[in-house]
Write an enzyme that holds these catalytic residues in place. Structure first.
Site, PDB file in Angstrom:
ATOM      1  N   CYS A  37      89.660  86.291  18.860  1.00  0.00           N
ATOM      2  CA  CYS A  37      89.981  85.641  20.137  1.00  0.00           C
ATOM      3  C   CYS A  37      91.167  84.686  19.984  1.00  0.00           C
ATOM      4  O   CYS A  37      91.384  84.106  18.925  1.00  0.00           O
ATOM      5  CB  CYS A  37      88.770  84.871  20.652  1.00  0.00           C
ATOM      6  SG  CYS A  37      87.352  85.953  20.975  1.00  0.00           S
ATOM      7  N   ASP A  38      91.899  84.536  21.067  1.00  0.00           N
ATOM      8  CA  ASP A  38      93.045  83.626  21.048  1.00  0.00           C
ATOM      9  C   ASP A  38      92.628  82.242  21.534  1.00  0.00           C
ATOM     10  O   ASP A  38      91.443  81.979  21.768  1.00  0.00           O
ATOM     11  CB  ASP A  38      94.217  84.200  21.860  1.00  0.00           C
ATOM     12  CG  ASP A  38      93.882  84.422  23.330  1.00  0.00           C
ATOM     13  OD1 ASP A  38      92.936  83.778  23.860  1.00  0.00           O
ATOM     14  OD2 ASP A  38      94.570  85.236  23.965  1.00  0.00           O
ATOM     15  N   ILE A  39      93.583  81.362  21.702  1.00  0.00           N
ATOM     16  CA  ILE A  39      93.297  79.975  22.077  1.00  0.00           C
ATOM     17  C   ILE A  39      92.633  79.874  23.458  1.00  0.00           C
ATOM     18  O   ILE A  39      91.941  78.905  23.763  1.00  0.00           O
ATOM     19  CB  ILE A  39      94.579  79.120  21.995  1.00  0.00           C
ATOM     20  CG1 ILE A  39      94.224  77.642  21.966  1.00  0.00           C
ATOM     21  CG2 ILE A  39      95.529  79.436  23.148  1.00  0.00           C
ATOM     22  CD1 ILE A  39      95.355  76.760  21.501  1.00  0.00           C
ATOM     23  N   GLY A  66      90.269  81.816  24.371  1.00  0.00           N
ATOM     24  CA  GLY A  66      88.878  82.218  24.212  1.00  0.00           C
ATOM     25  C   GLY A  66      88.602  83.684  24.533  1.00  0.00           C
ATOM     26  O   GLY A  66      87.440  84.085  24.596  1.00  0.00           O
ATOM     27  N   VAL A  67      89.645  84.455  24.742  1.00  0.00           N
ATOM     28  CA  VAL A  67      89.474  85.878  25.021  1.00  0.00           C
ATOM     29  C   VAL A  67      90.056  86.698  23.865  1.00  0.00           C
ATOM     30  O   VAL A  67      90.876  86.199  23.092  1.00  0.00           O
ATOM     31  CB  VAL A  67      90.138  86.296  26.359  1.00  0.00           C
ATOM     32  CG1 VAL A  67      89.508  85.547  27.532  1.00  0.00           C
ATOM     33  CG2 VAL A  67      91.639  86.055  26.330  1.00  0.00           C
TER      34      VAL A  67
END
Length: 130
Positions: free
Chosen positions: A17-19, A21-22
């Site tokens: 996940c990226d920053i 949250g996905v």
């Protein structure tokens, strides 16, 4: 309703996940590739075996439509339909969140083959799809 030839279930890991949250968009390609590899194994083939026979399968085009995001902990399925289109093997792949059966990614992946360093006319795909 789609008719799928293969399905694999996976779970999103935190580090994918990226920053925001996905799941990072590049990670979806990894999910798709893993499912294609497992599909070939289920058909009795492996990329290692094919490579040892001087048969190289290579992605020539990828189209991905992002519909809904996956988040950490989501369980999902990568569903595959494969068909030959001339020189290419085309994988139509959907990534579906299992909790609500929602479509997250719709992808089309085109694959070509080189046999003994020459572009194949696609006949190898007929044997891979059996």
């Amino acid at each position: 309703m789609e008719i799928y030839k293969y399905e694999i279930q996976l779970k999103v890991r935190d580090y994918e996940c990226d920053i925001q949250g996905v799941v990072n968009n590049a990670v979806y390609q990894s999910y798709l590739e893993h499912a294609r590899h497992e599909y070939l194994v289920a058909k009795g083939h492996s990329f290692k075996e094919l490579t040892e026979q001087n048969i190289l399968l290579m992605v020539s085009r990828v189209e991905m439509d992002f519909k809904r995001p996956l988040i950490s902990g989501d369980s999902f399925a990568v569903k595959i339909t494969a068909e030959r289109e001339g020189l290419k093997l085309v994988f139509l792949q959907d990534i579906v969140r299992l909790a609500d059966n929602s479509l997250c990614v719709k992808a089309r992946v085109e694959v070509i083959a080189k046999i003994n360093d020459k572009l194949s006319r696609g006949e190898i795909f007929d044997t891979l799809l059996v």
